[in-house]
Design an enzyme around this catalytic site. Sequence first.
Site, PDB file in Angstrom:
ATOM      1  CG  HIS A 255      43.892  37.214  45.605  1.00  0.00           C
ATOM      2  ND1 HIS A 255      44.177  36.962  44.305  1.00  0.00           N
ATOM      3  CD2 HIS A 255      42.546  36.963  45.499  1.00  0.00           C
ATOM      4  CE1 HIS A 255      42.778  36.766  43.517  1.00  0.00           C
ATOM      5  NE2 HIS A 255      42.018  36.776  44.426  1.00  0.00           N
TER       6      HIS A 255
ATOM      7  CG  HIS B  35      33.816  34.393  40.996  1.00  0.00           C
ATOM      8  ND1 HIS B  35      34.428  33.346  41.195  1.00  0.00           N
ATOM      9  CD2 HIS B  35      34.870  35.317  40.987  1.00  0.00           C
ATOM     10  CE1 HIS B  35      35.557  33.181  41.399  1.00  0.00           C
ATOM     11  NE2 HIS B  35      35.925  34.545  41.350  1.00  0.00           N
TER      12      HIS B  35
ATOM     13  CD  GLU C 223      38.326  34.948  44.663  1.00  0.00           C
ATOM     14  OE1 GLU C 223      38.216  35.242  43.492  1.00  0.00           O
ATOM     15  OE2 GLU C 223      39.064  35.416  45.304  1.00  0.00           O
TER      16      GLU C 223
ATOM     17  CG  ASP D  25      36.124  38.887  45.578  1.00  0.00           C
ATOM     18  OD1 ASP D  25      35.930  37.716  45.473  1.00  0.00           O
ATOM     19  OD2 ASP D  25      36.758  39.630  44.849  1.00  0.00           O
TER      20      ASP D  25
ATOM     21  CG  HIS E 238      39.753  34.974  39.562  1.00  0.00           C
ATOM     22  ND1 HIS E 238      39.678  34.993  40.921  1.00  0.00           N
ATOM     23  CD2 HIS E 238      41.346  34.385  39.506  1.00  0.00           C
ATOM     24  CE1 HIS E 238      40.513  34.804  41.572  1.00  0.00           C
ATOM     25  NE2 HIS E 238      41.636  34.215  40.895  1.00  0.00           N
TER      26      HIS E 238
ATOM     27  CG  ASP F 145      36.888  38.172  39.420  1.00  0.00           C
ATOM     28  OD1 ASP F 145      36.569  39.019  40.185  1.00  0.00           O
ATOM     29  OD2 ASP F 145      37.195  37.056  39.883  1.00  0.00           O
TER      30      ASP F 145
ATOM     31  CE1 TYR G  23      40.897  41.560  39.690  1.00  0.00           C
ATOM     32  CE2 TYR G  23      40.900  40.347  37.677  1.00  0.00           C
ATOM     33  CZ  TYR G  23      40.379  40.433  38.924  1.00  0.00           C
ATOM     34  OH  TYR G  23      39.436  39.565  39.420  1.00  0.00           O
TER      35      TYR G  23
ATOM     36  CG  HIS H 276      36.828  43.546  41.290  1.00  0.00           C
ATOM     37  ND1 HIS H 276      36.355  43.568  42.805  1.00  0.00           N
ATOM     38  CD2 HIS H 276      36.887  42.104  41.162  1.00  0.00           C
ATOM     39  CE1 HIS H 276      36.538  42.422  43.390  1.00  0.00           C
ATOM     40  NE2 HIS H 276      36.736  41.515  42.440  1.00  0.00           N
TER      41      HIS H 276
HETATM   42 FE1  FEO Z   1      37.627  36.035  41.892  1.00  0.00          FE
HETATM   43 FE2  FEO Z   1      36.757  39.353  42.336  1.00  0.00          FE
HETATM   44  O1  FEO Z   1      36.904  37.546  42.780  1.00  0.00           O
END
Ligand code: FEO
Length: 393
Positions: free
Chosen positions: A22, A78, A80, A82, A144, A163, A191, A224
């Site tokens: 981030h 998700h 995002e 990543d 998230h 996430d 996290y 992750h």
């Molecule tokens: Fe909210 Fe791992 O992205």
Amino acid sequence: MLQVKDQIYYLGLKDWELRNFHGHELSTFNGSSYNSYLIKDEKTVLVDAVWNRHSKQFMDILDKEVGIDNIDYIIVNHAEPDHSGALVDILERRPDIPIYCTAKGIEIMRKQFHKDWHFRAVKTGDTLNIGQYELLFVEMTMIHWPDSMMTFVKGPNVLLSNDAFGQHYAGASIFEDENDEYVVMNEAMKYYAGILTPMSALIKKKINEILDMNLPIEMIAPSHGSIWRKNPLRIVECYAKWSDNYDEGYVSIIYDTMYDATKKMADAIAKGLESKGVLCKQFNSSLTDMSDLITEIFKSKGIIIGSCTVHNGYLRSIAALLDAIKGLKFKNKIGAAFGSYGWSGEAHKKIHAELEKAGFQMVHEPFGVKYQPDENELNDCFQLGREFSSYIK
Ligand code: FEO
């Protein structure tokens, strides 16, 4: 391909070099991973992708292990980048693949990639039959992002949680029980503290909703870090605790200092707390990683923040910390402020005001000392610690 369970395989990438995420908001001293999964049933389903930074490597794996032409469905838990970034390369070659995601996910991906792929909106309770197995979708709004969801694979009973329940951690194994469990759990908490704390009320509700669904979860595979294989509900229980005004009952004294006057005050406050049997830790904010400091605040029942005055305010590391605290919306914690000064003396008053604005219950007047503290003033600091301790159960 590494097998996760039955017909579910791991297609993720470990990012051993990642040290910040981030931007520089979150330190990631143990690296991270972007976990993509493949379900090989009558239909071949790709669940989540990886960060576009690693797209080339991911595409090579897909070509070698799966074959782009063999993918029937893509699930985007998700949007995002990543997790979704590498989609661009997949869909450039196979724009016909249906993508299952939430309505918000469609909105985000359209705006993010400026593409109108074959989106299929799903919501909590919707299912997708892929042969022997059935996929059940569960929205995870704001865990998230507004689009987040999880996919439960009925049959092998694996929850692909994206996430939620993840950690920025690159381990030798993909499974938590084959890695350093203590480090994995610490990273999971870091996290949560640094990313999810402001959403705690929603998370609490969502965790109860998931538990009420009575899903026979046998494994939790986030996007992750490590997969929770041994007693996977442990991490769900942790989320239930962490989202419920969590603290471990100690006090963190956090300060920055120029000529040690503020440090001496911190030492005396600590002695006051300890004299009442309250556990405390001390951190010089200019020497401590900000994400670690946020995790310490997350675990603390109270924080006492100090800085000397500079340019009618406080030192830079304290400014950055106060700004981060404000955004994280901690609840049910107490605070106090202190500091040394030469002439104008604003730092301790401004810290007090900022902590109050951030939602801390301030249990002591801001306490300032001109230049270096003398014996009487150090005793006042000691008393501040003792008074503060009366608010710690
Ligand atoms: Fe909210 Fe791992 O992205």
